[in-house]
Scaffold this motif. Structure first.
Motif, PDB file in Angstrom:
ATOM      1  N   VAL A  16       0.866  -1.181   0.000  1.00 54.14           N
ATOM      2  CA  VAL A  16       0.000   0.000   0.000  1.00 54.14           C
ATOM      3  C   VAL A  16       0.896   1.222   0.000  1.00 54.14           C
ATOM      4  CG1 VAL A  16      -1.882   1.250   1.125  1.00 54.14           C
ATOM      5  CG2 VAL A  16      -1.760  -1.254   1.320  1.00 54.14           C
ATOM      6  N   THR A  17       0.877   1.989  -1.075  1.00 51.69           N
ATOM      7  CA  THR A  17       1.713   3.185  -1.130  1.00 51.69           C
ATOM      8  C   THR A  17       1.015   4.330  -0.396  1.00 51.69           C
ATOM      9  OG1 THR A  17       0.808   3.978  -3.247  1.00 51.69           O
ATOM     10  CG2 THR A  17       2.679   2.447  -3.330  1.00 51.69           C
ATOM     11  N   GLY A  18       1.827   5.196   0.186  1.00 56.60           N
ATOM     12  CA  GLY A  18       1.269   6.325   0.934  1.00 56.60           C
ATOM     13  C   GLY A  18       0.386   5.875   2.075  1.00 56.60           C
ATOM     14  N   ALA A  19       0.889   4.930   2.883  1.00 58.73           N
ATOM     15  CA  ALA A  19       0.048   4.246   3.870  1.00 58.73           C
ATOM     16  C   ALA A  19       0.220   4.752   5.289  1.00 58.73           C
ATOM     17  CB  ALA A  19       0.340   2.742   3.829  1.00 58.73           C
ATOM     18  N   SER A  20       0.877   5.882   5.479  1.00 60.44           N
ATOM     19  CA  SER A  20       1.115   6.352   6.847  1.00 60.44           C
ATOM     20  C   SER A  20      -0.082   7.080   7.438  1.00 60.44           C
ATOM     21  CB  SER A  20       2.342   7.266   6.891  1.00 60.44           C
ATOM     22  OG  SER A  20       2.124   8.445   6.141  1.00 60.44           O
ATOM     23  N   VAL A  38       1.317  -6.784   5.076  1.00 62.56           N
ATOM     24  CA  VAL A  38       1.270  -5.504   4.377  1.00 62.56           C
ATOM     25  C   VAL A  38       2.584  -4.738   4.452  1.00 62.56           C
ATOM     26  CG1 VAL A  38       0.004  -3.333   4.130  1.00 62.56           C
ATOM     27  CG2 VAL A  38      -1.188  -5.366   4.999  1.00 62.56           C
ATOM     28  N   VAL A  39       3.045  -4.251   3.286  1.00 57.39           N
ATOM     29  CA  VAL A  39       4.127  -3.273   3.225  1.00 57.39           C
ATOM     30  C   VAL A  39       3.509  -1.896   3.392  1.00 57.39           C
ATOM     31  CG1 VAL A  39       5.926  -2.228   1.808  1.00 57.39           C
ATOM     32  CG2 VAL A  39       5.555  -4.708   1.734  1.00 57.39           C
ATOM     33  N   VAL A  40       3.876  -1.223   4.465  1.00 57.40           N
ATOM     34  CA  VAL A  40       3.366   0.120   4.755  1.00 57.40           C
ATOM     35  C   VAL A  40       4.395   1.123   4.237  1.00 57.40           C
ATOM     36  CG1 VAL A  40       2.670   1.725   6.581  1.00 57.40           C
ATOM     37  CG2 VAL A  40       2.090  -0.718   6.760  1.00 57.40           C
ATOM     38  N   ASN A  41       4.098   1.695   3.090  1.00 56.01           N
ATOM     39  CA  ASN A  41       5.011   2.638   2.449  1.00 56.01           C
ATOM     40  C   ASN A  41       4.756   4.065   2.932  1.00 56.01           C
ATOM     41  OD1 ASN A  41       4.727   4.534  -0.395  1.00 56.01           O
ATOM     42  ND2 ASN A  41       6.763   3.872   0.256  1.00 56.01           N
ATOM     43  N   GLU A  59      -0.233  -5.626  13.063  1.00 56.26           N
ATOM     44  CA  GLU A  59       0.306  -6.737  13.850  1.00 56.26           C
ATOM     45  C   GLU A  59      -0.620  -7.103  14.997  1.00 56.26           C
ATOM     46  OE1 GLU A  59       5.080  -6.118  12.966  1.00 56.26           O
ATOM     47  OE2 GLU A  59       4.205  -5.276  14.810  1.00 56.26           O
ATOM     48  N   ALA A  60      -1.306  -6.126  15.567  1.00 52.93           N
ATOM     49  CA  ALA A  60      -2.269  -6.414  16.636  1.00 52.93           C
ATOM     50  C   ALA A  60      -3.439  -7.241  16.122  1.00 52.93           C
ATOM     51  CB  ALA A  60      -2.781  -5.102  17.244  1.00 52.93           C
ATOM     52  N   ALA A  61      -3.718  -7.143  14.819  1.00 49.89           N
ATOM     53  CA  ALA A  61      -4.792  -7.935  14.209  1.00 49.89           C
ATOM     54  C   ALA A  61      -4.337  -9.347  13.860  1.00 49.89           C
ATOM     55  CB  ALA A  61      -5.309  -7.235  12.952  1.00 49.89           C
ATOM     56  N   GLY A  62      -3.039  -9.629  14.066  1.00 46.36           N
ATOM     57  CA  GLY A  62      -2.532 -10.972  13.827  1.00 46.36           C
ATOM     58  C   GLY A  62      -1.812 -11.164  12.507  1.00 46.36           C
ATOM     59  N   SER A  63      -1.684 -10.093  11.721  1.00 43.35           N
ATOM     60  CA  SER A  63      -0.966 -10.178  10.451  1.00 43.35           C
ATOM     61  C   SER A  63       0.436  -9.593  10.602  1.00 43.35           C
ATOM     62  CB  SER A  63      -1.738  -9.425   9.362  1.00 43.35           C
ATOM     63  OG  SER A  63      -3.006 -10.014   9.137  1.00 43.35           O
ATOM     64  N   ARG A  64       1.245  -9.760   9.565  1.00 45.54           N
ATOM     65  CA  ARG A  64       2.594  -9.222   9.564  1.00 45.54           C
ATOM     66  C   ARG A  64       2.633  -7.940   8.751  1.00 45.54           C
ATOM     67  NH1 ARG A  64       5.725 -12.926   6.614  1.00 45.54           N
ATOM     68  NH2 ARG A  64       7.640 -12.075   7.513  1.00 45.54           N
ATOM     69  N   ALA A  65       3.540  -7.042   9.111  1.00 45.41           N
ATOM     70  CA  ALA A  65       3.677  -5.784   8.383  1.00 45.41           C
ATOM     71  C   ALA A  65       5.113  -5.309   8.475  1.00 45.41           C
ATOM     72  CB  ALA A  65       2.727  -4.726   8.938  1.00 45.41           C
ATOM     73  N   THR A  66       5.501  -4.479   7.506  1.00 51.34           N
ATOM     74  CA  THR A  66       6.837  -3.912   7.512  1.00 51.34           C
ATOM     75  C   THR A  66       6.789  -2.496   6.965  1.00 51.34           C
ATOM     76  OG1 THR A  66       9.138  -4.306   6.854  1.00 51.34           O
ATOM     77  CG2 THR A  66       7.464  -4.723   5.194  1.00 51.34           C
ATOM     78  N   LEU A  67       7.676  -1.666   7.455  1.00 54.64           N
ATOM     79  CA  LEU A  67       7.801  -0.296   6.974  1.00 54.64           C
ATOM     80  C   LEU A  67       8.682  -0.255   5.733  1.00 54.64           C
ATOM     81  CD1 LEU A  67       8.501   1.586  10.327  1.00 54.64           C
ATOM     82  CD2 LEU A  67       6.389   1.678   9.003  1.00 54.64           C
ATOM     83  N   CYS A  68       8.387   0.679   4.830  1.00 62.47           N
ATOM     84  CA  CYS A  68       9.266   0.912   3.693  1.00 62.47           C
ATOM     85  C   CYS A  68       9.234   2.390   3.340  1.00 62.47           C
ATOM     86  CB  CYS A  68       8.864   0.076   2.488  1.00 62.47           C
ATOM     87  SG  CYS A  68       9.953   0.340   1.058  1.00 62.47           S
ATOM     88  N   ILE A  81      10.592  -0.887  -2.518  1.00 66.56           N
ATOM     89  CA  ILE A  81       9.223  -1.312  -2.205  1.00 66.56           C
ATOM     90  C   ILE A  81       9.026  -2.774  -2.593  1.00 66.56           C
ATOM     91  CG2 ILE A  81       6.777  -0.842  -2.608  1.00 66.56           C
ATOM     92  CD1 ILE A  81       7.562   2.058  -3.311  1.00 66.56           C
ATOM     93  N   VAL A  82       9.480  -3.123  -3.777  1.00 62.92           N
ATOM     94  CA  VAL A  82       9.342  -4.506  -4.246  1.00 62.92           C
ATOM     95  C   VAL A  82      10.110  -5.462  -3.338  1.00 62.92           C
ATOM     96  CG1 VAL A  82       9.730  -6.085  -6.176  1.00 62.92           C
ATOM     97  CG2 VAL A  82       9.004  -3.728  -6.624  1.00 62.92           C
ATOM     98  N   ASP A  83      11.342  -5.103  -2.991  1.00 67.03           N
ATOM     99  CA  ASP A  83      12.163  -5.968  -2.132  1.00 67.03           C
ATOM    100  C   ASP A  83      11.530  -6.141  -0.753  1.00 67.03           C
ATOM    101  OD1 ASP A  83      13.956  -6.221  -4.190  1.00 67.03           O
ATOM    102  OD2 ASP A  83      15.408  -4.794  -3.373  1.00 67.03           O
ATOM    103  N   ALA A  84      10.938  -5.065  -0.218  1.00 63.50           N
ATOM    104  CA  ALA A  84      10.290  -5.161   1.093  1.00 63.50           C
ATOM    105  C   ALA A  84       9.139  -6.156   1.043  1.00 63.50           C
ATOM    106  CB  ALA A  84       9.789  -3.790   1.536  1.00 63.50           C
ATOM    107  N   ALA A  85       8.386  -6.138  -0.046  1.00 60.52           N
ATOM    108  CA  ALA A  85       7.260  -7.068  -0.182  1.00 60.52           C
ATOM    109  C   ALA A  85       7.737  -8.505  -0.324  1.00 60.52           C
ATOM    110  CB  ALA A  85       6.403  -6.672  -1.384  1.00 60.52           C
TER     111      ALA A  85
END
Length: 260
Positions: A16-20, A38-41, A59-68, A81-85
């Motif tokens: 998701v781009t612009g996800a902050s 989700v990749v949080v861009n 993450e509180a919902a039980g899924s994984r996420a990472t910042l980019c 972005i691609v590498d983070a995903a």
């Protein structure tokens, strides 16, 4: 027993781009709540705290996420972005790409500058084109691409010469890519088109612009109000689901009926 498996996104990897903040944050959280990783861009240091909050909610919902941290306007940032995903993915594939990052500075025609034109087209049009091109080789069949467009693409709003043109370009890309990537790649490509939404960007917009928009808001068929981000995010999540497999090249009304 009810069966909603067609809406489940468990195990999917999403960008998701612009996800902050704003619509992008709501979409990222919604996808995470449905099971996607989700990749949080986000683009700059001042957005990192809010982007981190989005990751924490996913993450509180039980899924994984990472910042980019990366700017889609800079093609040299796109591999980040691609590498983070791919690092986040459990399958080595990317399943969902949400083009949400956008600039939307209002300017009447007489005030349009080359810089305003260039920055908006770099972020809103060039970025999605080259990010999609980079992601395509990693998307498995059944993949989803969704643009957050705008009612401005069709409605004709004063002050949105450049912004409206970029969103019309997004909708055109969706129609073209639906044909190019459908049978060949098994990917659907769609848009949602919000009208006014209660985000930071709306609050930061010119007071005169908001006053000028008031008659339009009051005429909104669904209700005489602007949208909340949670009016938009579930529609995007639906387009990412298996239940939306027969919808492609479309623009889903997300503006209370202002323009379909």
């Amino acid at each position: 027993m009810p069966d909603f498996k067609g809406l489940d996104l468990t195990g999917k990897t999403a960008i998701v781009t612009g996800a902050s903040r704003g619509i992008g944050a709501a979409i990222a959280i919604q996808l995470g709540q449905r099971g996607a990783n989700v990749v949080v861009n986000y683009t700059n240091d001042k957005s990192e705290r809010k982007a981190t909050e989005v990751v924490n909610k996913i993450e509180a919902a039980g899924s994984r996420a990472t910042l980019c941290q990366a700017s889609v306007a800079n093609v040299n940032d796109i591999p980040k972005i691609v590498d983070a995903a791919l690092r986040l993915s459990q399958t080595g594939k990317i399943d969902i790409l949400i083009h949400n990052a956008a600039l939307g500075v209002d300017a009447n025609l007489e005030d349009v500058t080359q810089e305003l034109f260039q920055t908006h087209f770099d972020t809103n049009v060039k970025g999605p084109i080259f990010l999609t091109k980079a992601v395509i080789r990693h998307i498995s069949r059944g993949g989803r691409v969704v643009f957050v467009s705008s009612a401005a693409a069709r409605l004709g709003v004063a002050g949105q010469t450049v912004y409206g043109a970029t969103k019309a370009a997004n909708e055109s890309c969706a129609r073209v890519w639906a044909k190019e990537l459908g049978q060949s790649h098994g990917i659907t490509v769609n848009c949602v088109n919000p009208g006014p939404v209660a985000t930071d960007q709306w609050q930061e917009s010119d007071e005169q612009f908001r006053q000028d928009m008031q008659p339009l808001i009051e005429s909104t068929p669904a209700a005489a109000r602007i949208a909340e981000v949670d009016d938009i995010a579930p529609l995007v999540a639906f387009l990412c689901s298996e239940d939306a497999r027969w919808t492609t090249g479309s623009v889903l009304c997300a503006n209370g009926g202002l323009y379909n």
